[in-house]
Design a protein around this motif. Structure first.
Motif, mmCIF file in Angstrom:
data_model
loop_
_atom_site.group_PDB
_atom_site.id
_atom_site.type_symbol
_atom_site.label_atom_id
_atom_site.label_comp_id
_atom_site.label_asym_id
_atom_site.label_seq_id
_atom_site.Cartn_x
_atom_site.Cartn_y
_atom_site.Cartn_z
ATOM 1 N N ILE A 45 0.911 -1.172 0.222
ATOM 2 C CA ILE A 45 0.023 0.017 0.020
ATOM 3 C C ILE A 45 0.837 1.227 0.032
ATOM 4 O O ILE A 45 0.682 2.294 -0.695
ATOM 5 N N ALA A 46 1.914 1.102 0.852
ATOM 6 C CA ALA A 46 2.827 2.306 0.823
ATOM 7 C C ALA A 46 3.570 2.705 -0.577
ATOM 8 O O ALA A 46 3.609 3.677 -0.909
ATOM 9 N N ALA A 47 3.917 1.551 -1.246
ATOM 10 C CA ALA A 47 4.378 1.762 -2.622
ATOM 11 C C ALA A 47 3.501 2.359 -3.502
ATOM 12 O O ALA A 47 3.944 3.156 -4.300
ATOM 13 N N VAL A 48 2.276 2.150 -3.574
ATOM 14 C CA VAL A 48 1.253 2.526 -4.248
ATOM 15 C C VAL A 48 1.031 3.958 -3.800
ATOM 16 O O VAL A 48 0.995 4.946 -4.937
ATOM 17 N N GLN A 49 1.167 4.322 -2.961
ATOM 18 C CA GLN A 49 0.935 5.768 -2.463
ATOM 19 C C GLN A 49 2.201 6.442 -2.825
ATOM 20 O O GLN A 49 2.256 7.555 -3.019
ATOM 21 N N ALA A 50 3.489 5.988 -2.611
ATOM 22 C CA ALA A 50 4.719 6.632 -3.045
ATOM 23 C C ALA A 50 4.466 6.952 -4.560
ATOM 24 O O ALA A 50 4.881 8.009 -5.119
ATOM 25 N N GLY A 51 4.073 5.851 -5.118
ATOM 26 C CA GLY A 51 4.234 6.161 -6.767
ATOM 27 C C GLY A 51 3.056 7.114 -7.047
ATOM 28 O O GLY A 51 3.442 7.723 -8.166
#
Length: 241
Positions: A45-51
């Motif tokens: 989820i954090a990777a999606v947010q950072a992207g």
């Protein structure tokens, strides 16, 4: 002294915050049901947010050469620096999101130490009980028994024979203070007393270690049904026939 005009506060855009929170919760539930660990879910989820933040940063960078036409060089320079500052800030947010997610994931993967429990030592069994201990417990039991029932016509030899066996299921650690423990038990008025003072000891052991008592009794005394009947009297309060 110069006075700057009060600047209006920029409006906070919060159109999708609640929707995003519900979506994150749903994704967490689905990934968890699929077998993903909490740490993996948090990282994804954090990777999606950072992207998403990086994507926004890319669009901001495209504004660097889009200062209003006809503006002075000073305005163009200020525009570029503003776009640069916003792009840097968005890049920082993206990096921070990933770093925090990694730290949280590492914490989730690390099991918290189990609380240390102080082990309870097992009771030490005794192979035999000396005459002195038998007599001491019998005197304590007799005193309580007579004070409660007024009955004195018991068989002392039988009492000593039974106590020699029953006291084997009192641990070595409790032997010295057992007479006092017996008195405390009698004070609770829970014991069904029959015609032998050692019945008080039997009742106390039935209440504390019934299986241990049954084991030593049935092994060493030829009166298995006697204990079974006595146990029923003790548990259900039936009068002996």
């Amino acid at each position: 002294m110069s006075h700057h005009p009060e600047r209006r506060k920029l409006p906070l855009i919060a159109v999708y915050a609640a929707t995003a929170a519900k979506a994150e919760q749903r994704v967490t539930e689905l990934l968890g049901a699929a077998g993903a660990s909490p740490a993996e879910v948090h990282t994804l989820i954090a990777a999606v947010q950072a992207g998403a933040v990086e994507s926004a940063q890319g669009e901001v960078i495209e504004l660097d050469m889009q200062a209003p036409s006809g503006s002075s060089a000073q305005v163009h320079d200020g525009w570029f620096r503003a776009v640069e500052a916003i792009a840097d800030r968005l890049a920082h947010i993206a990096d921070r999101t990933v770093q925090q997610a990694r730290a949280t994931a590492a914490a989730l993967k690390t099991p918290s130490p189990a609380p240390r429990r102080t082990p309870h030592p097992l009771p030490t069994p005794v192979d035999s009980v000396g005459e002195g201990q038998v007599h001491q417990v019998l005197e304590a039991a007799k005193s309580i028994f007579v004070s409660l029932t007024g009955y004195t016509g018991f068989d002392r030899d039988l009492s000593e024979e039974i106590l020699t066996v029953v006291l084997k299921c009192v641990s070595a650690e409790q032997q010295d203070g057992y007479a006092g423990q017996l008195g405390a038990f009698a004070d609770e008025s829970r014991c069904y007393l029959t015609h032998q003072p050692e019945s008080l000891v039997v009742c106390e052991r039935l209440d504390t270690v019934p299986m241990w008592l049954a084991a030593v009794w049935n092994t060493e005394l030829d009166a298995e049904l006697t204990l079974e009947r006595f146990t029923n009297h003790w548990r259900y309060g039936l009068s002996p026939s």
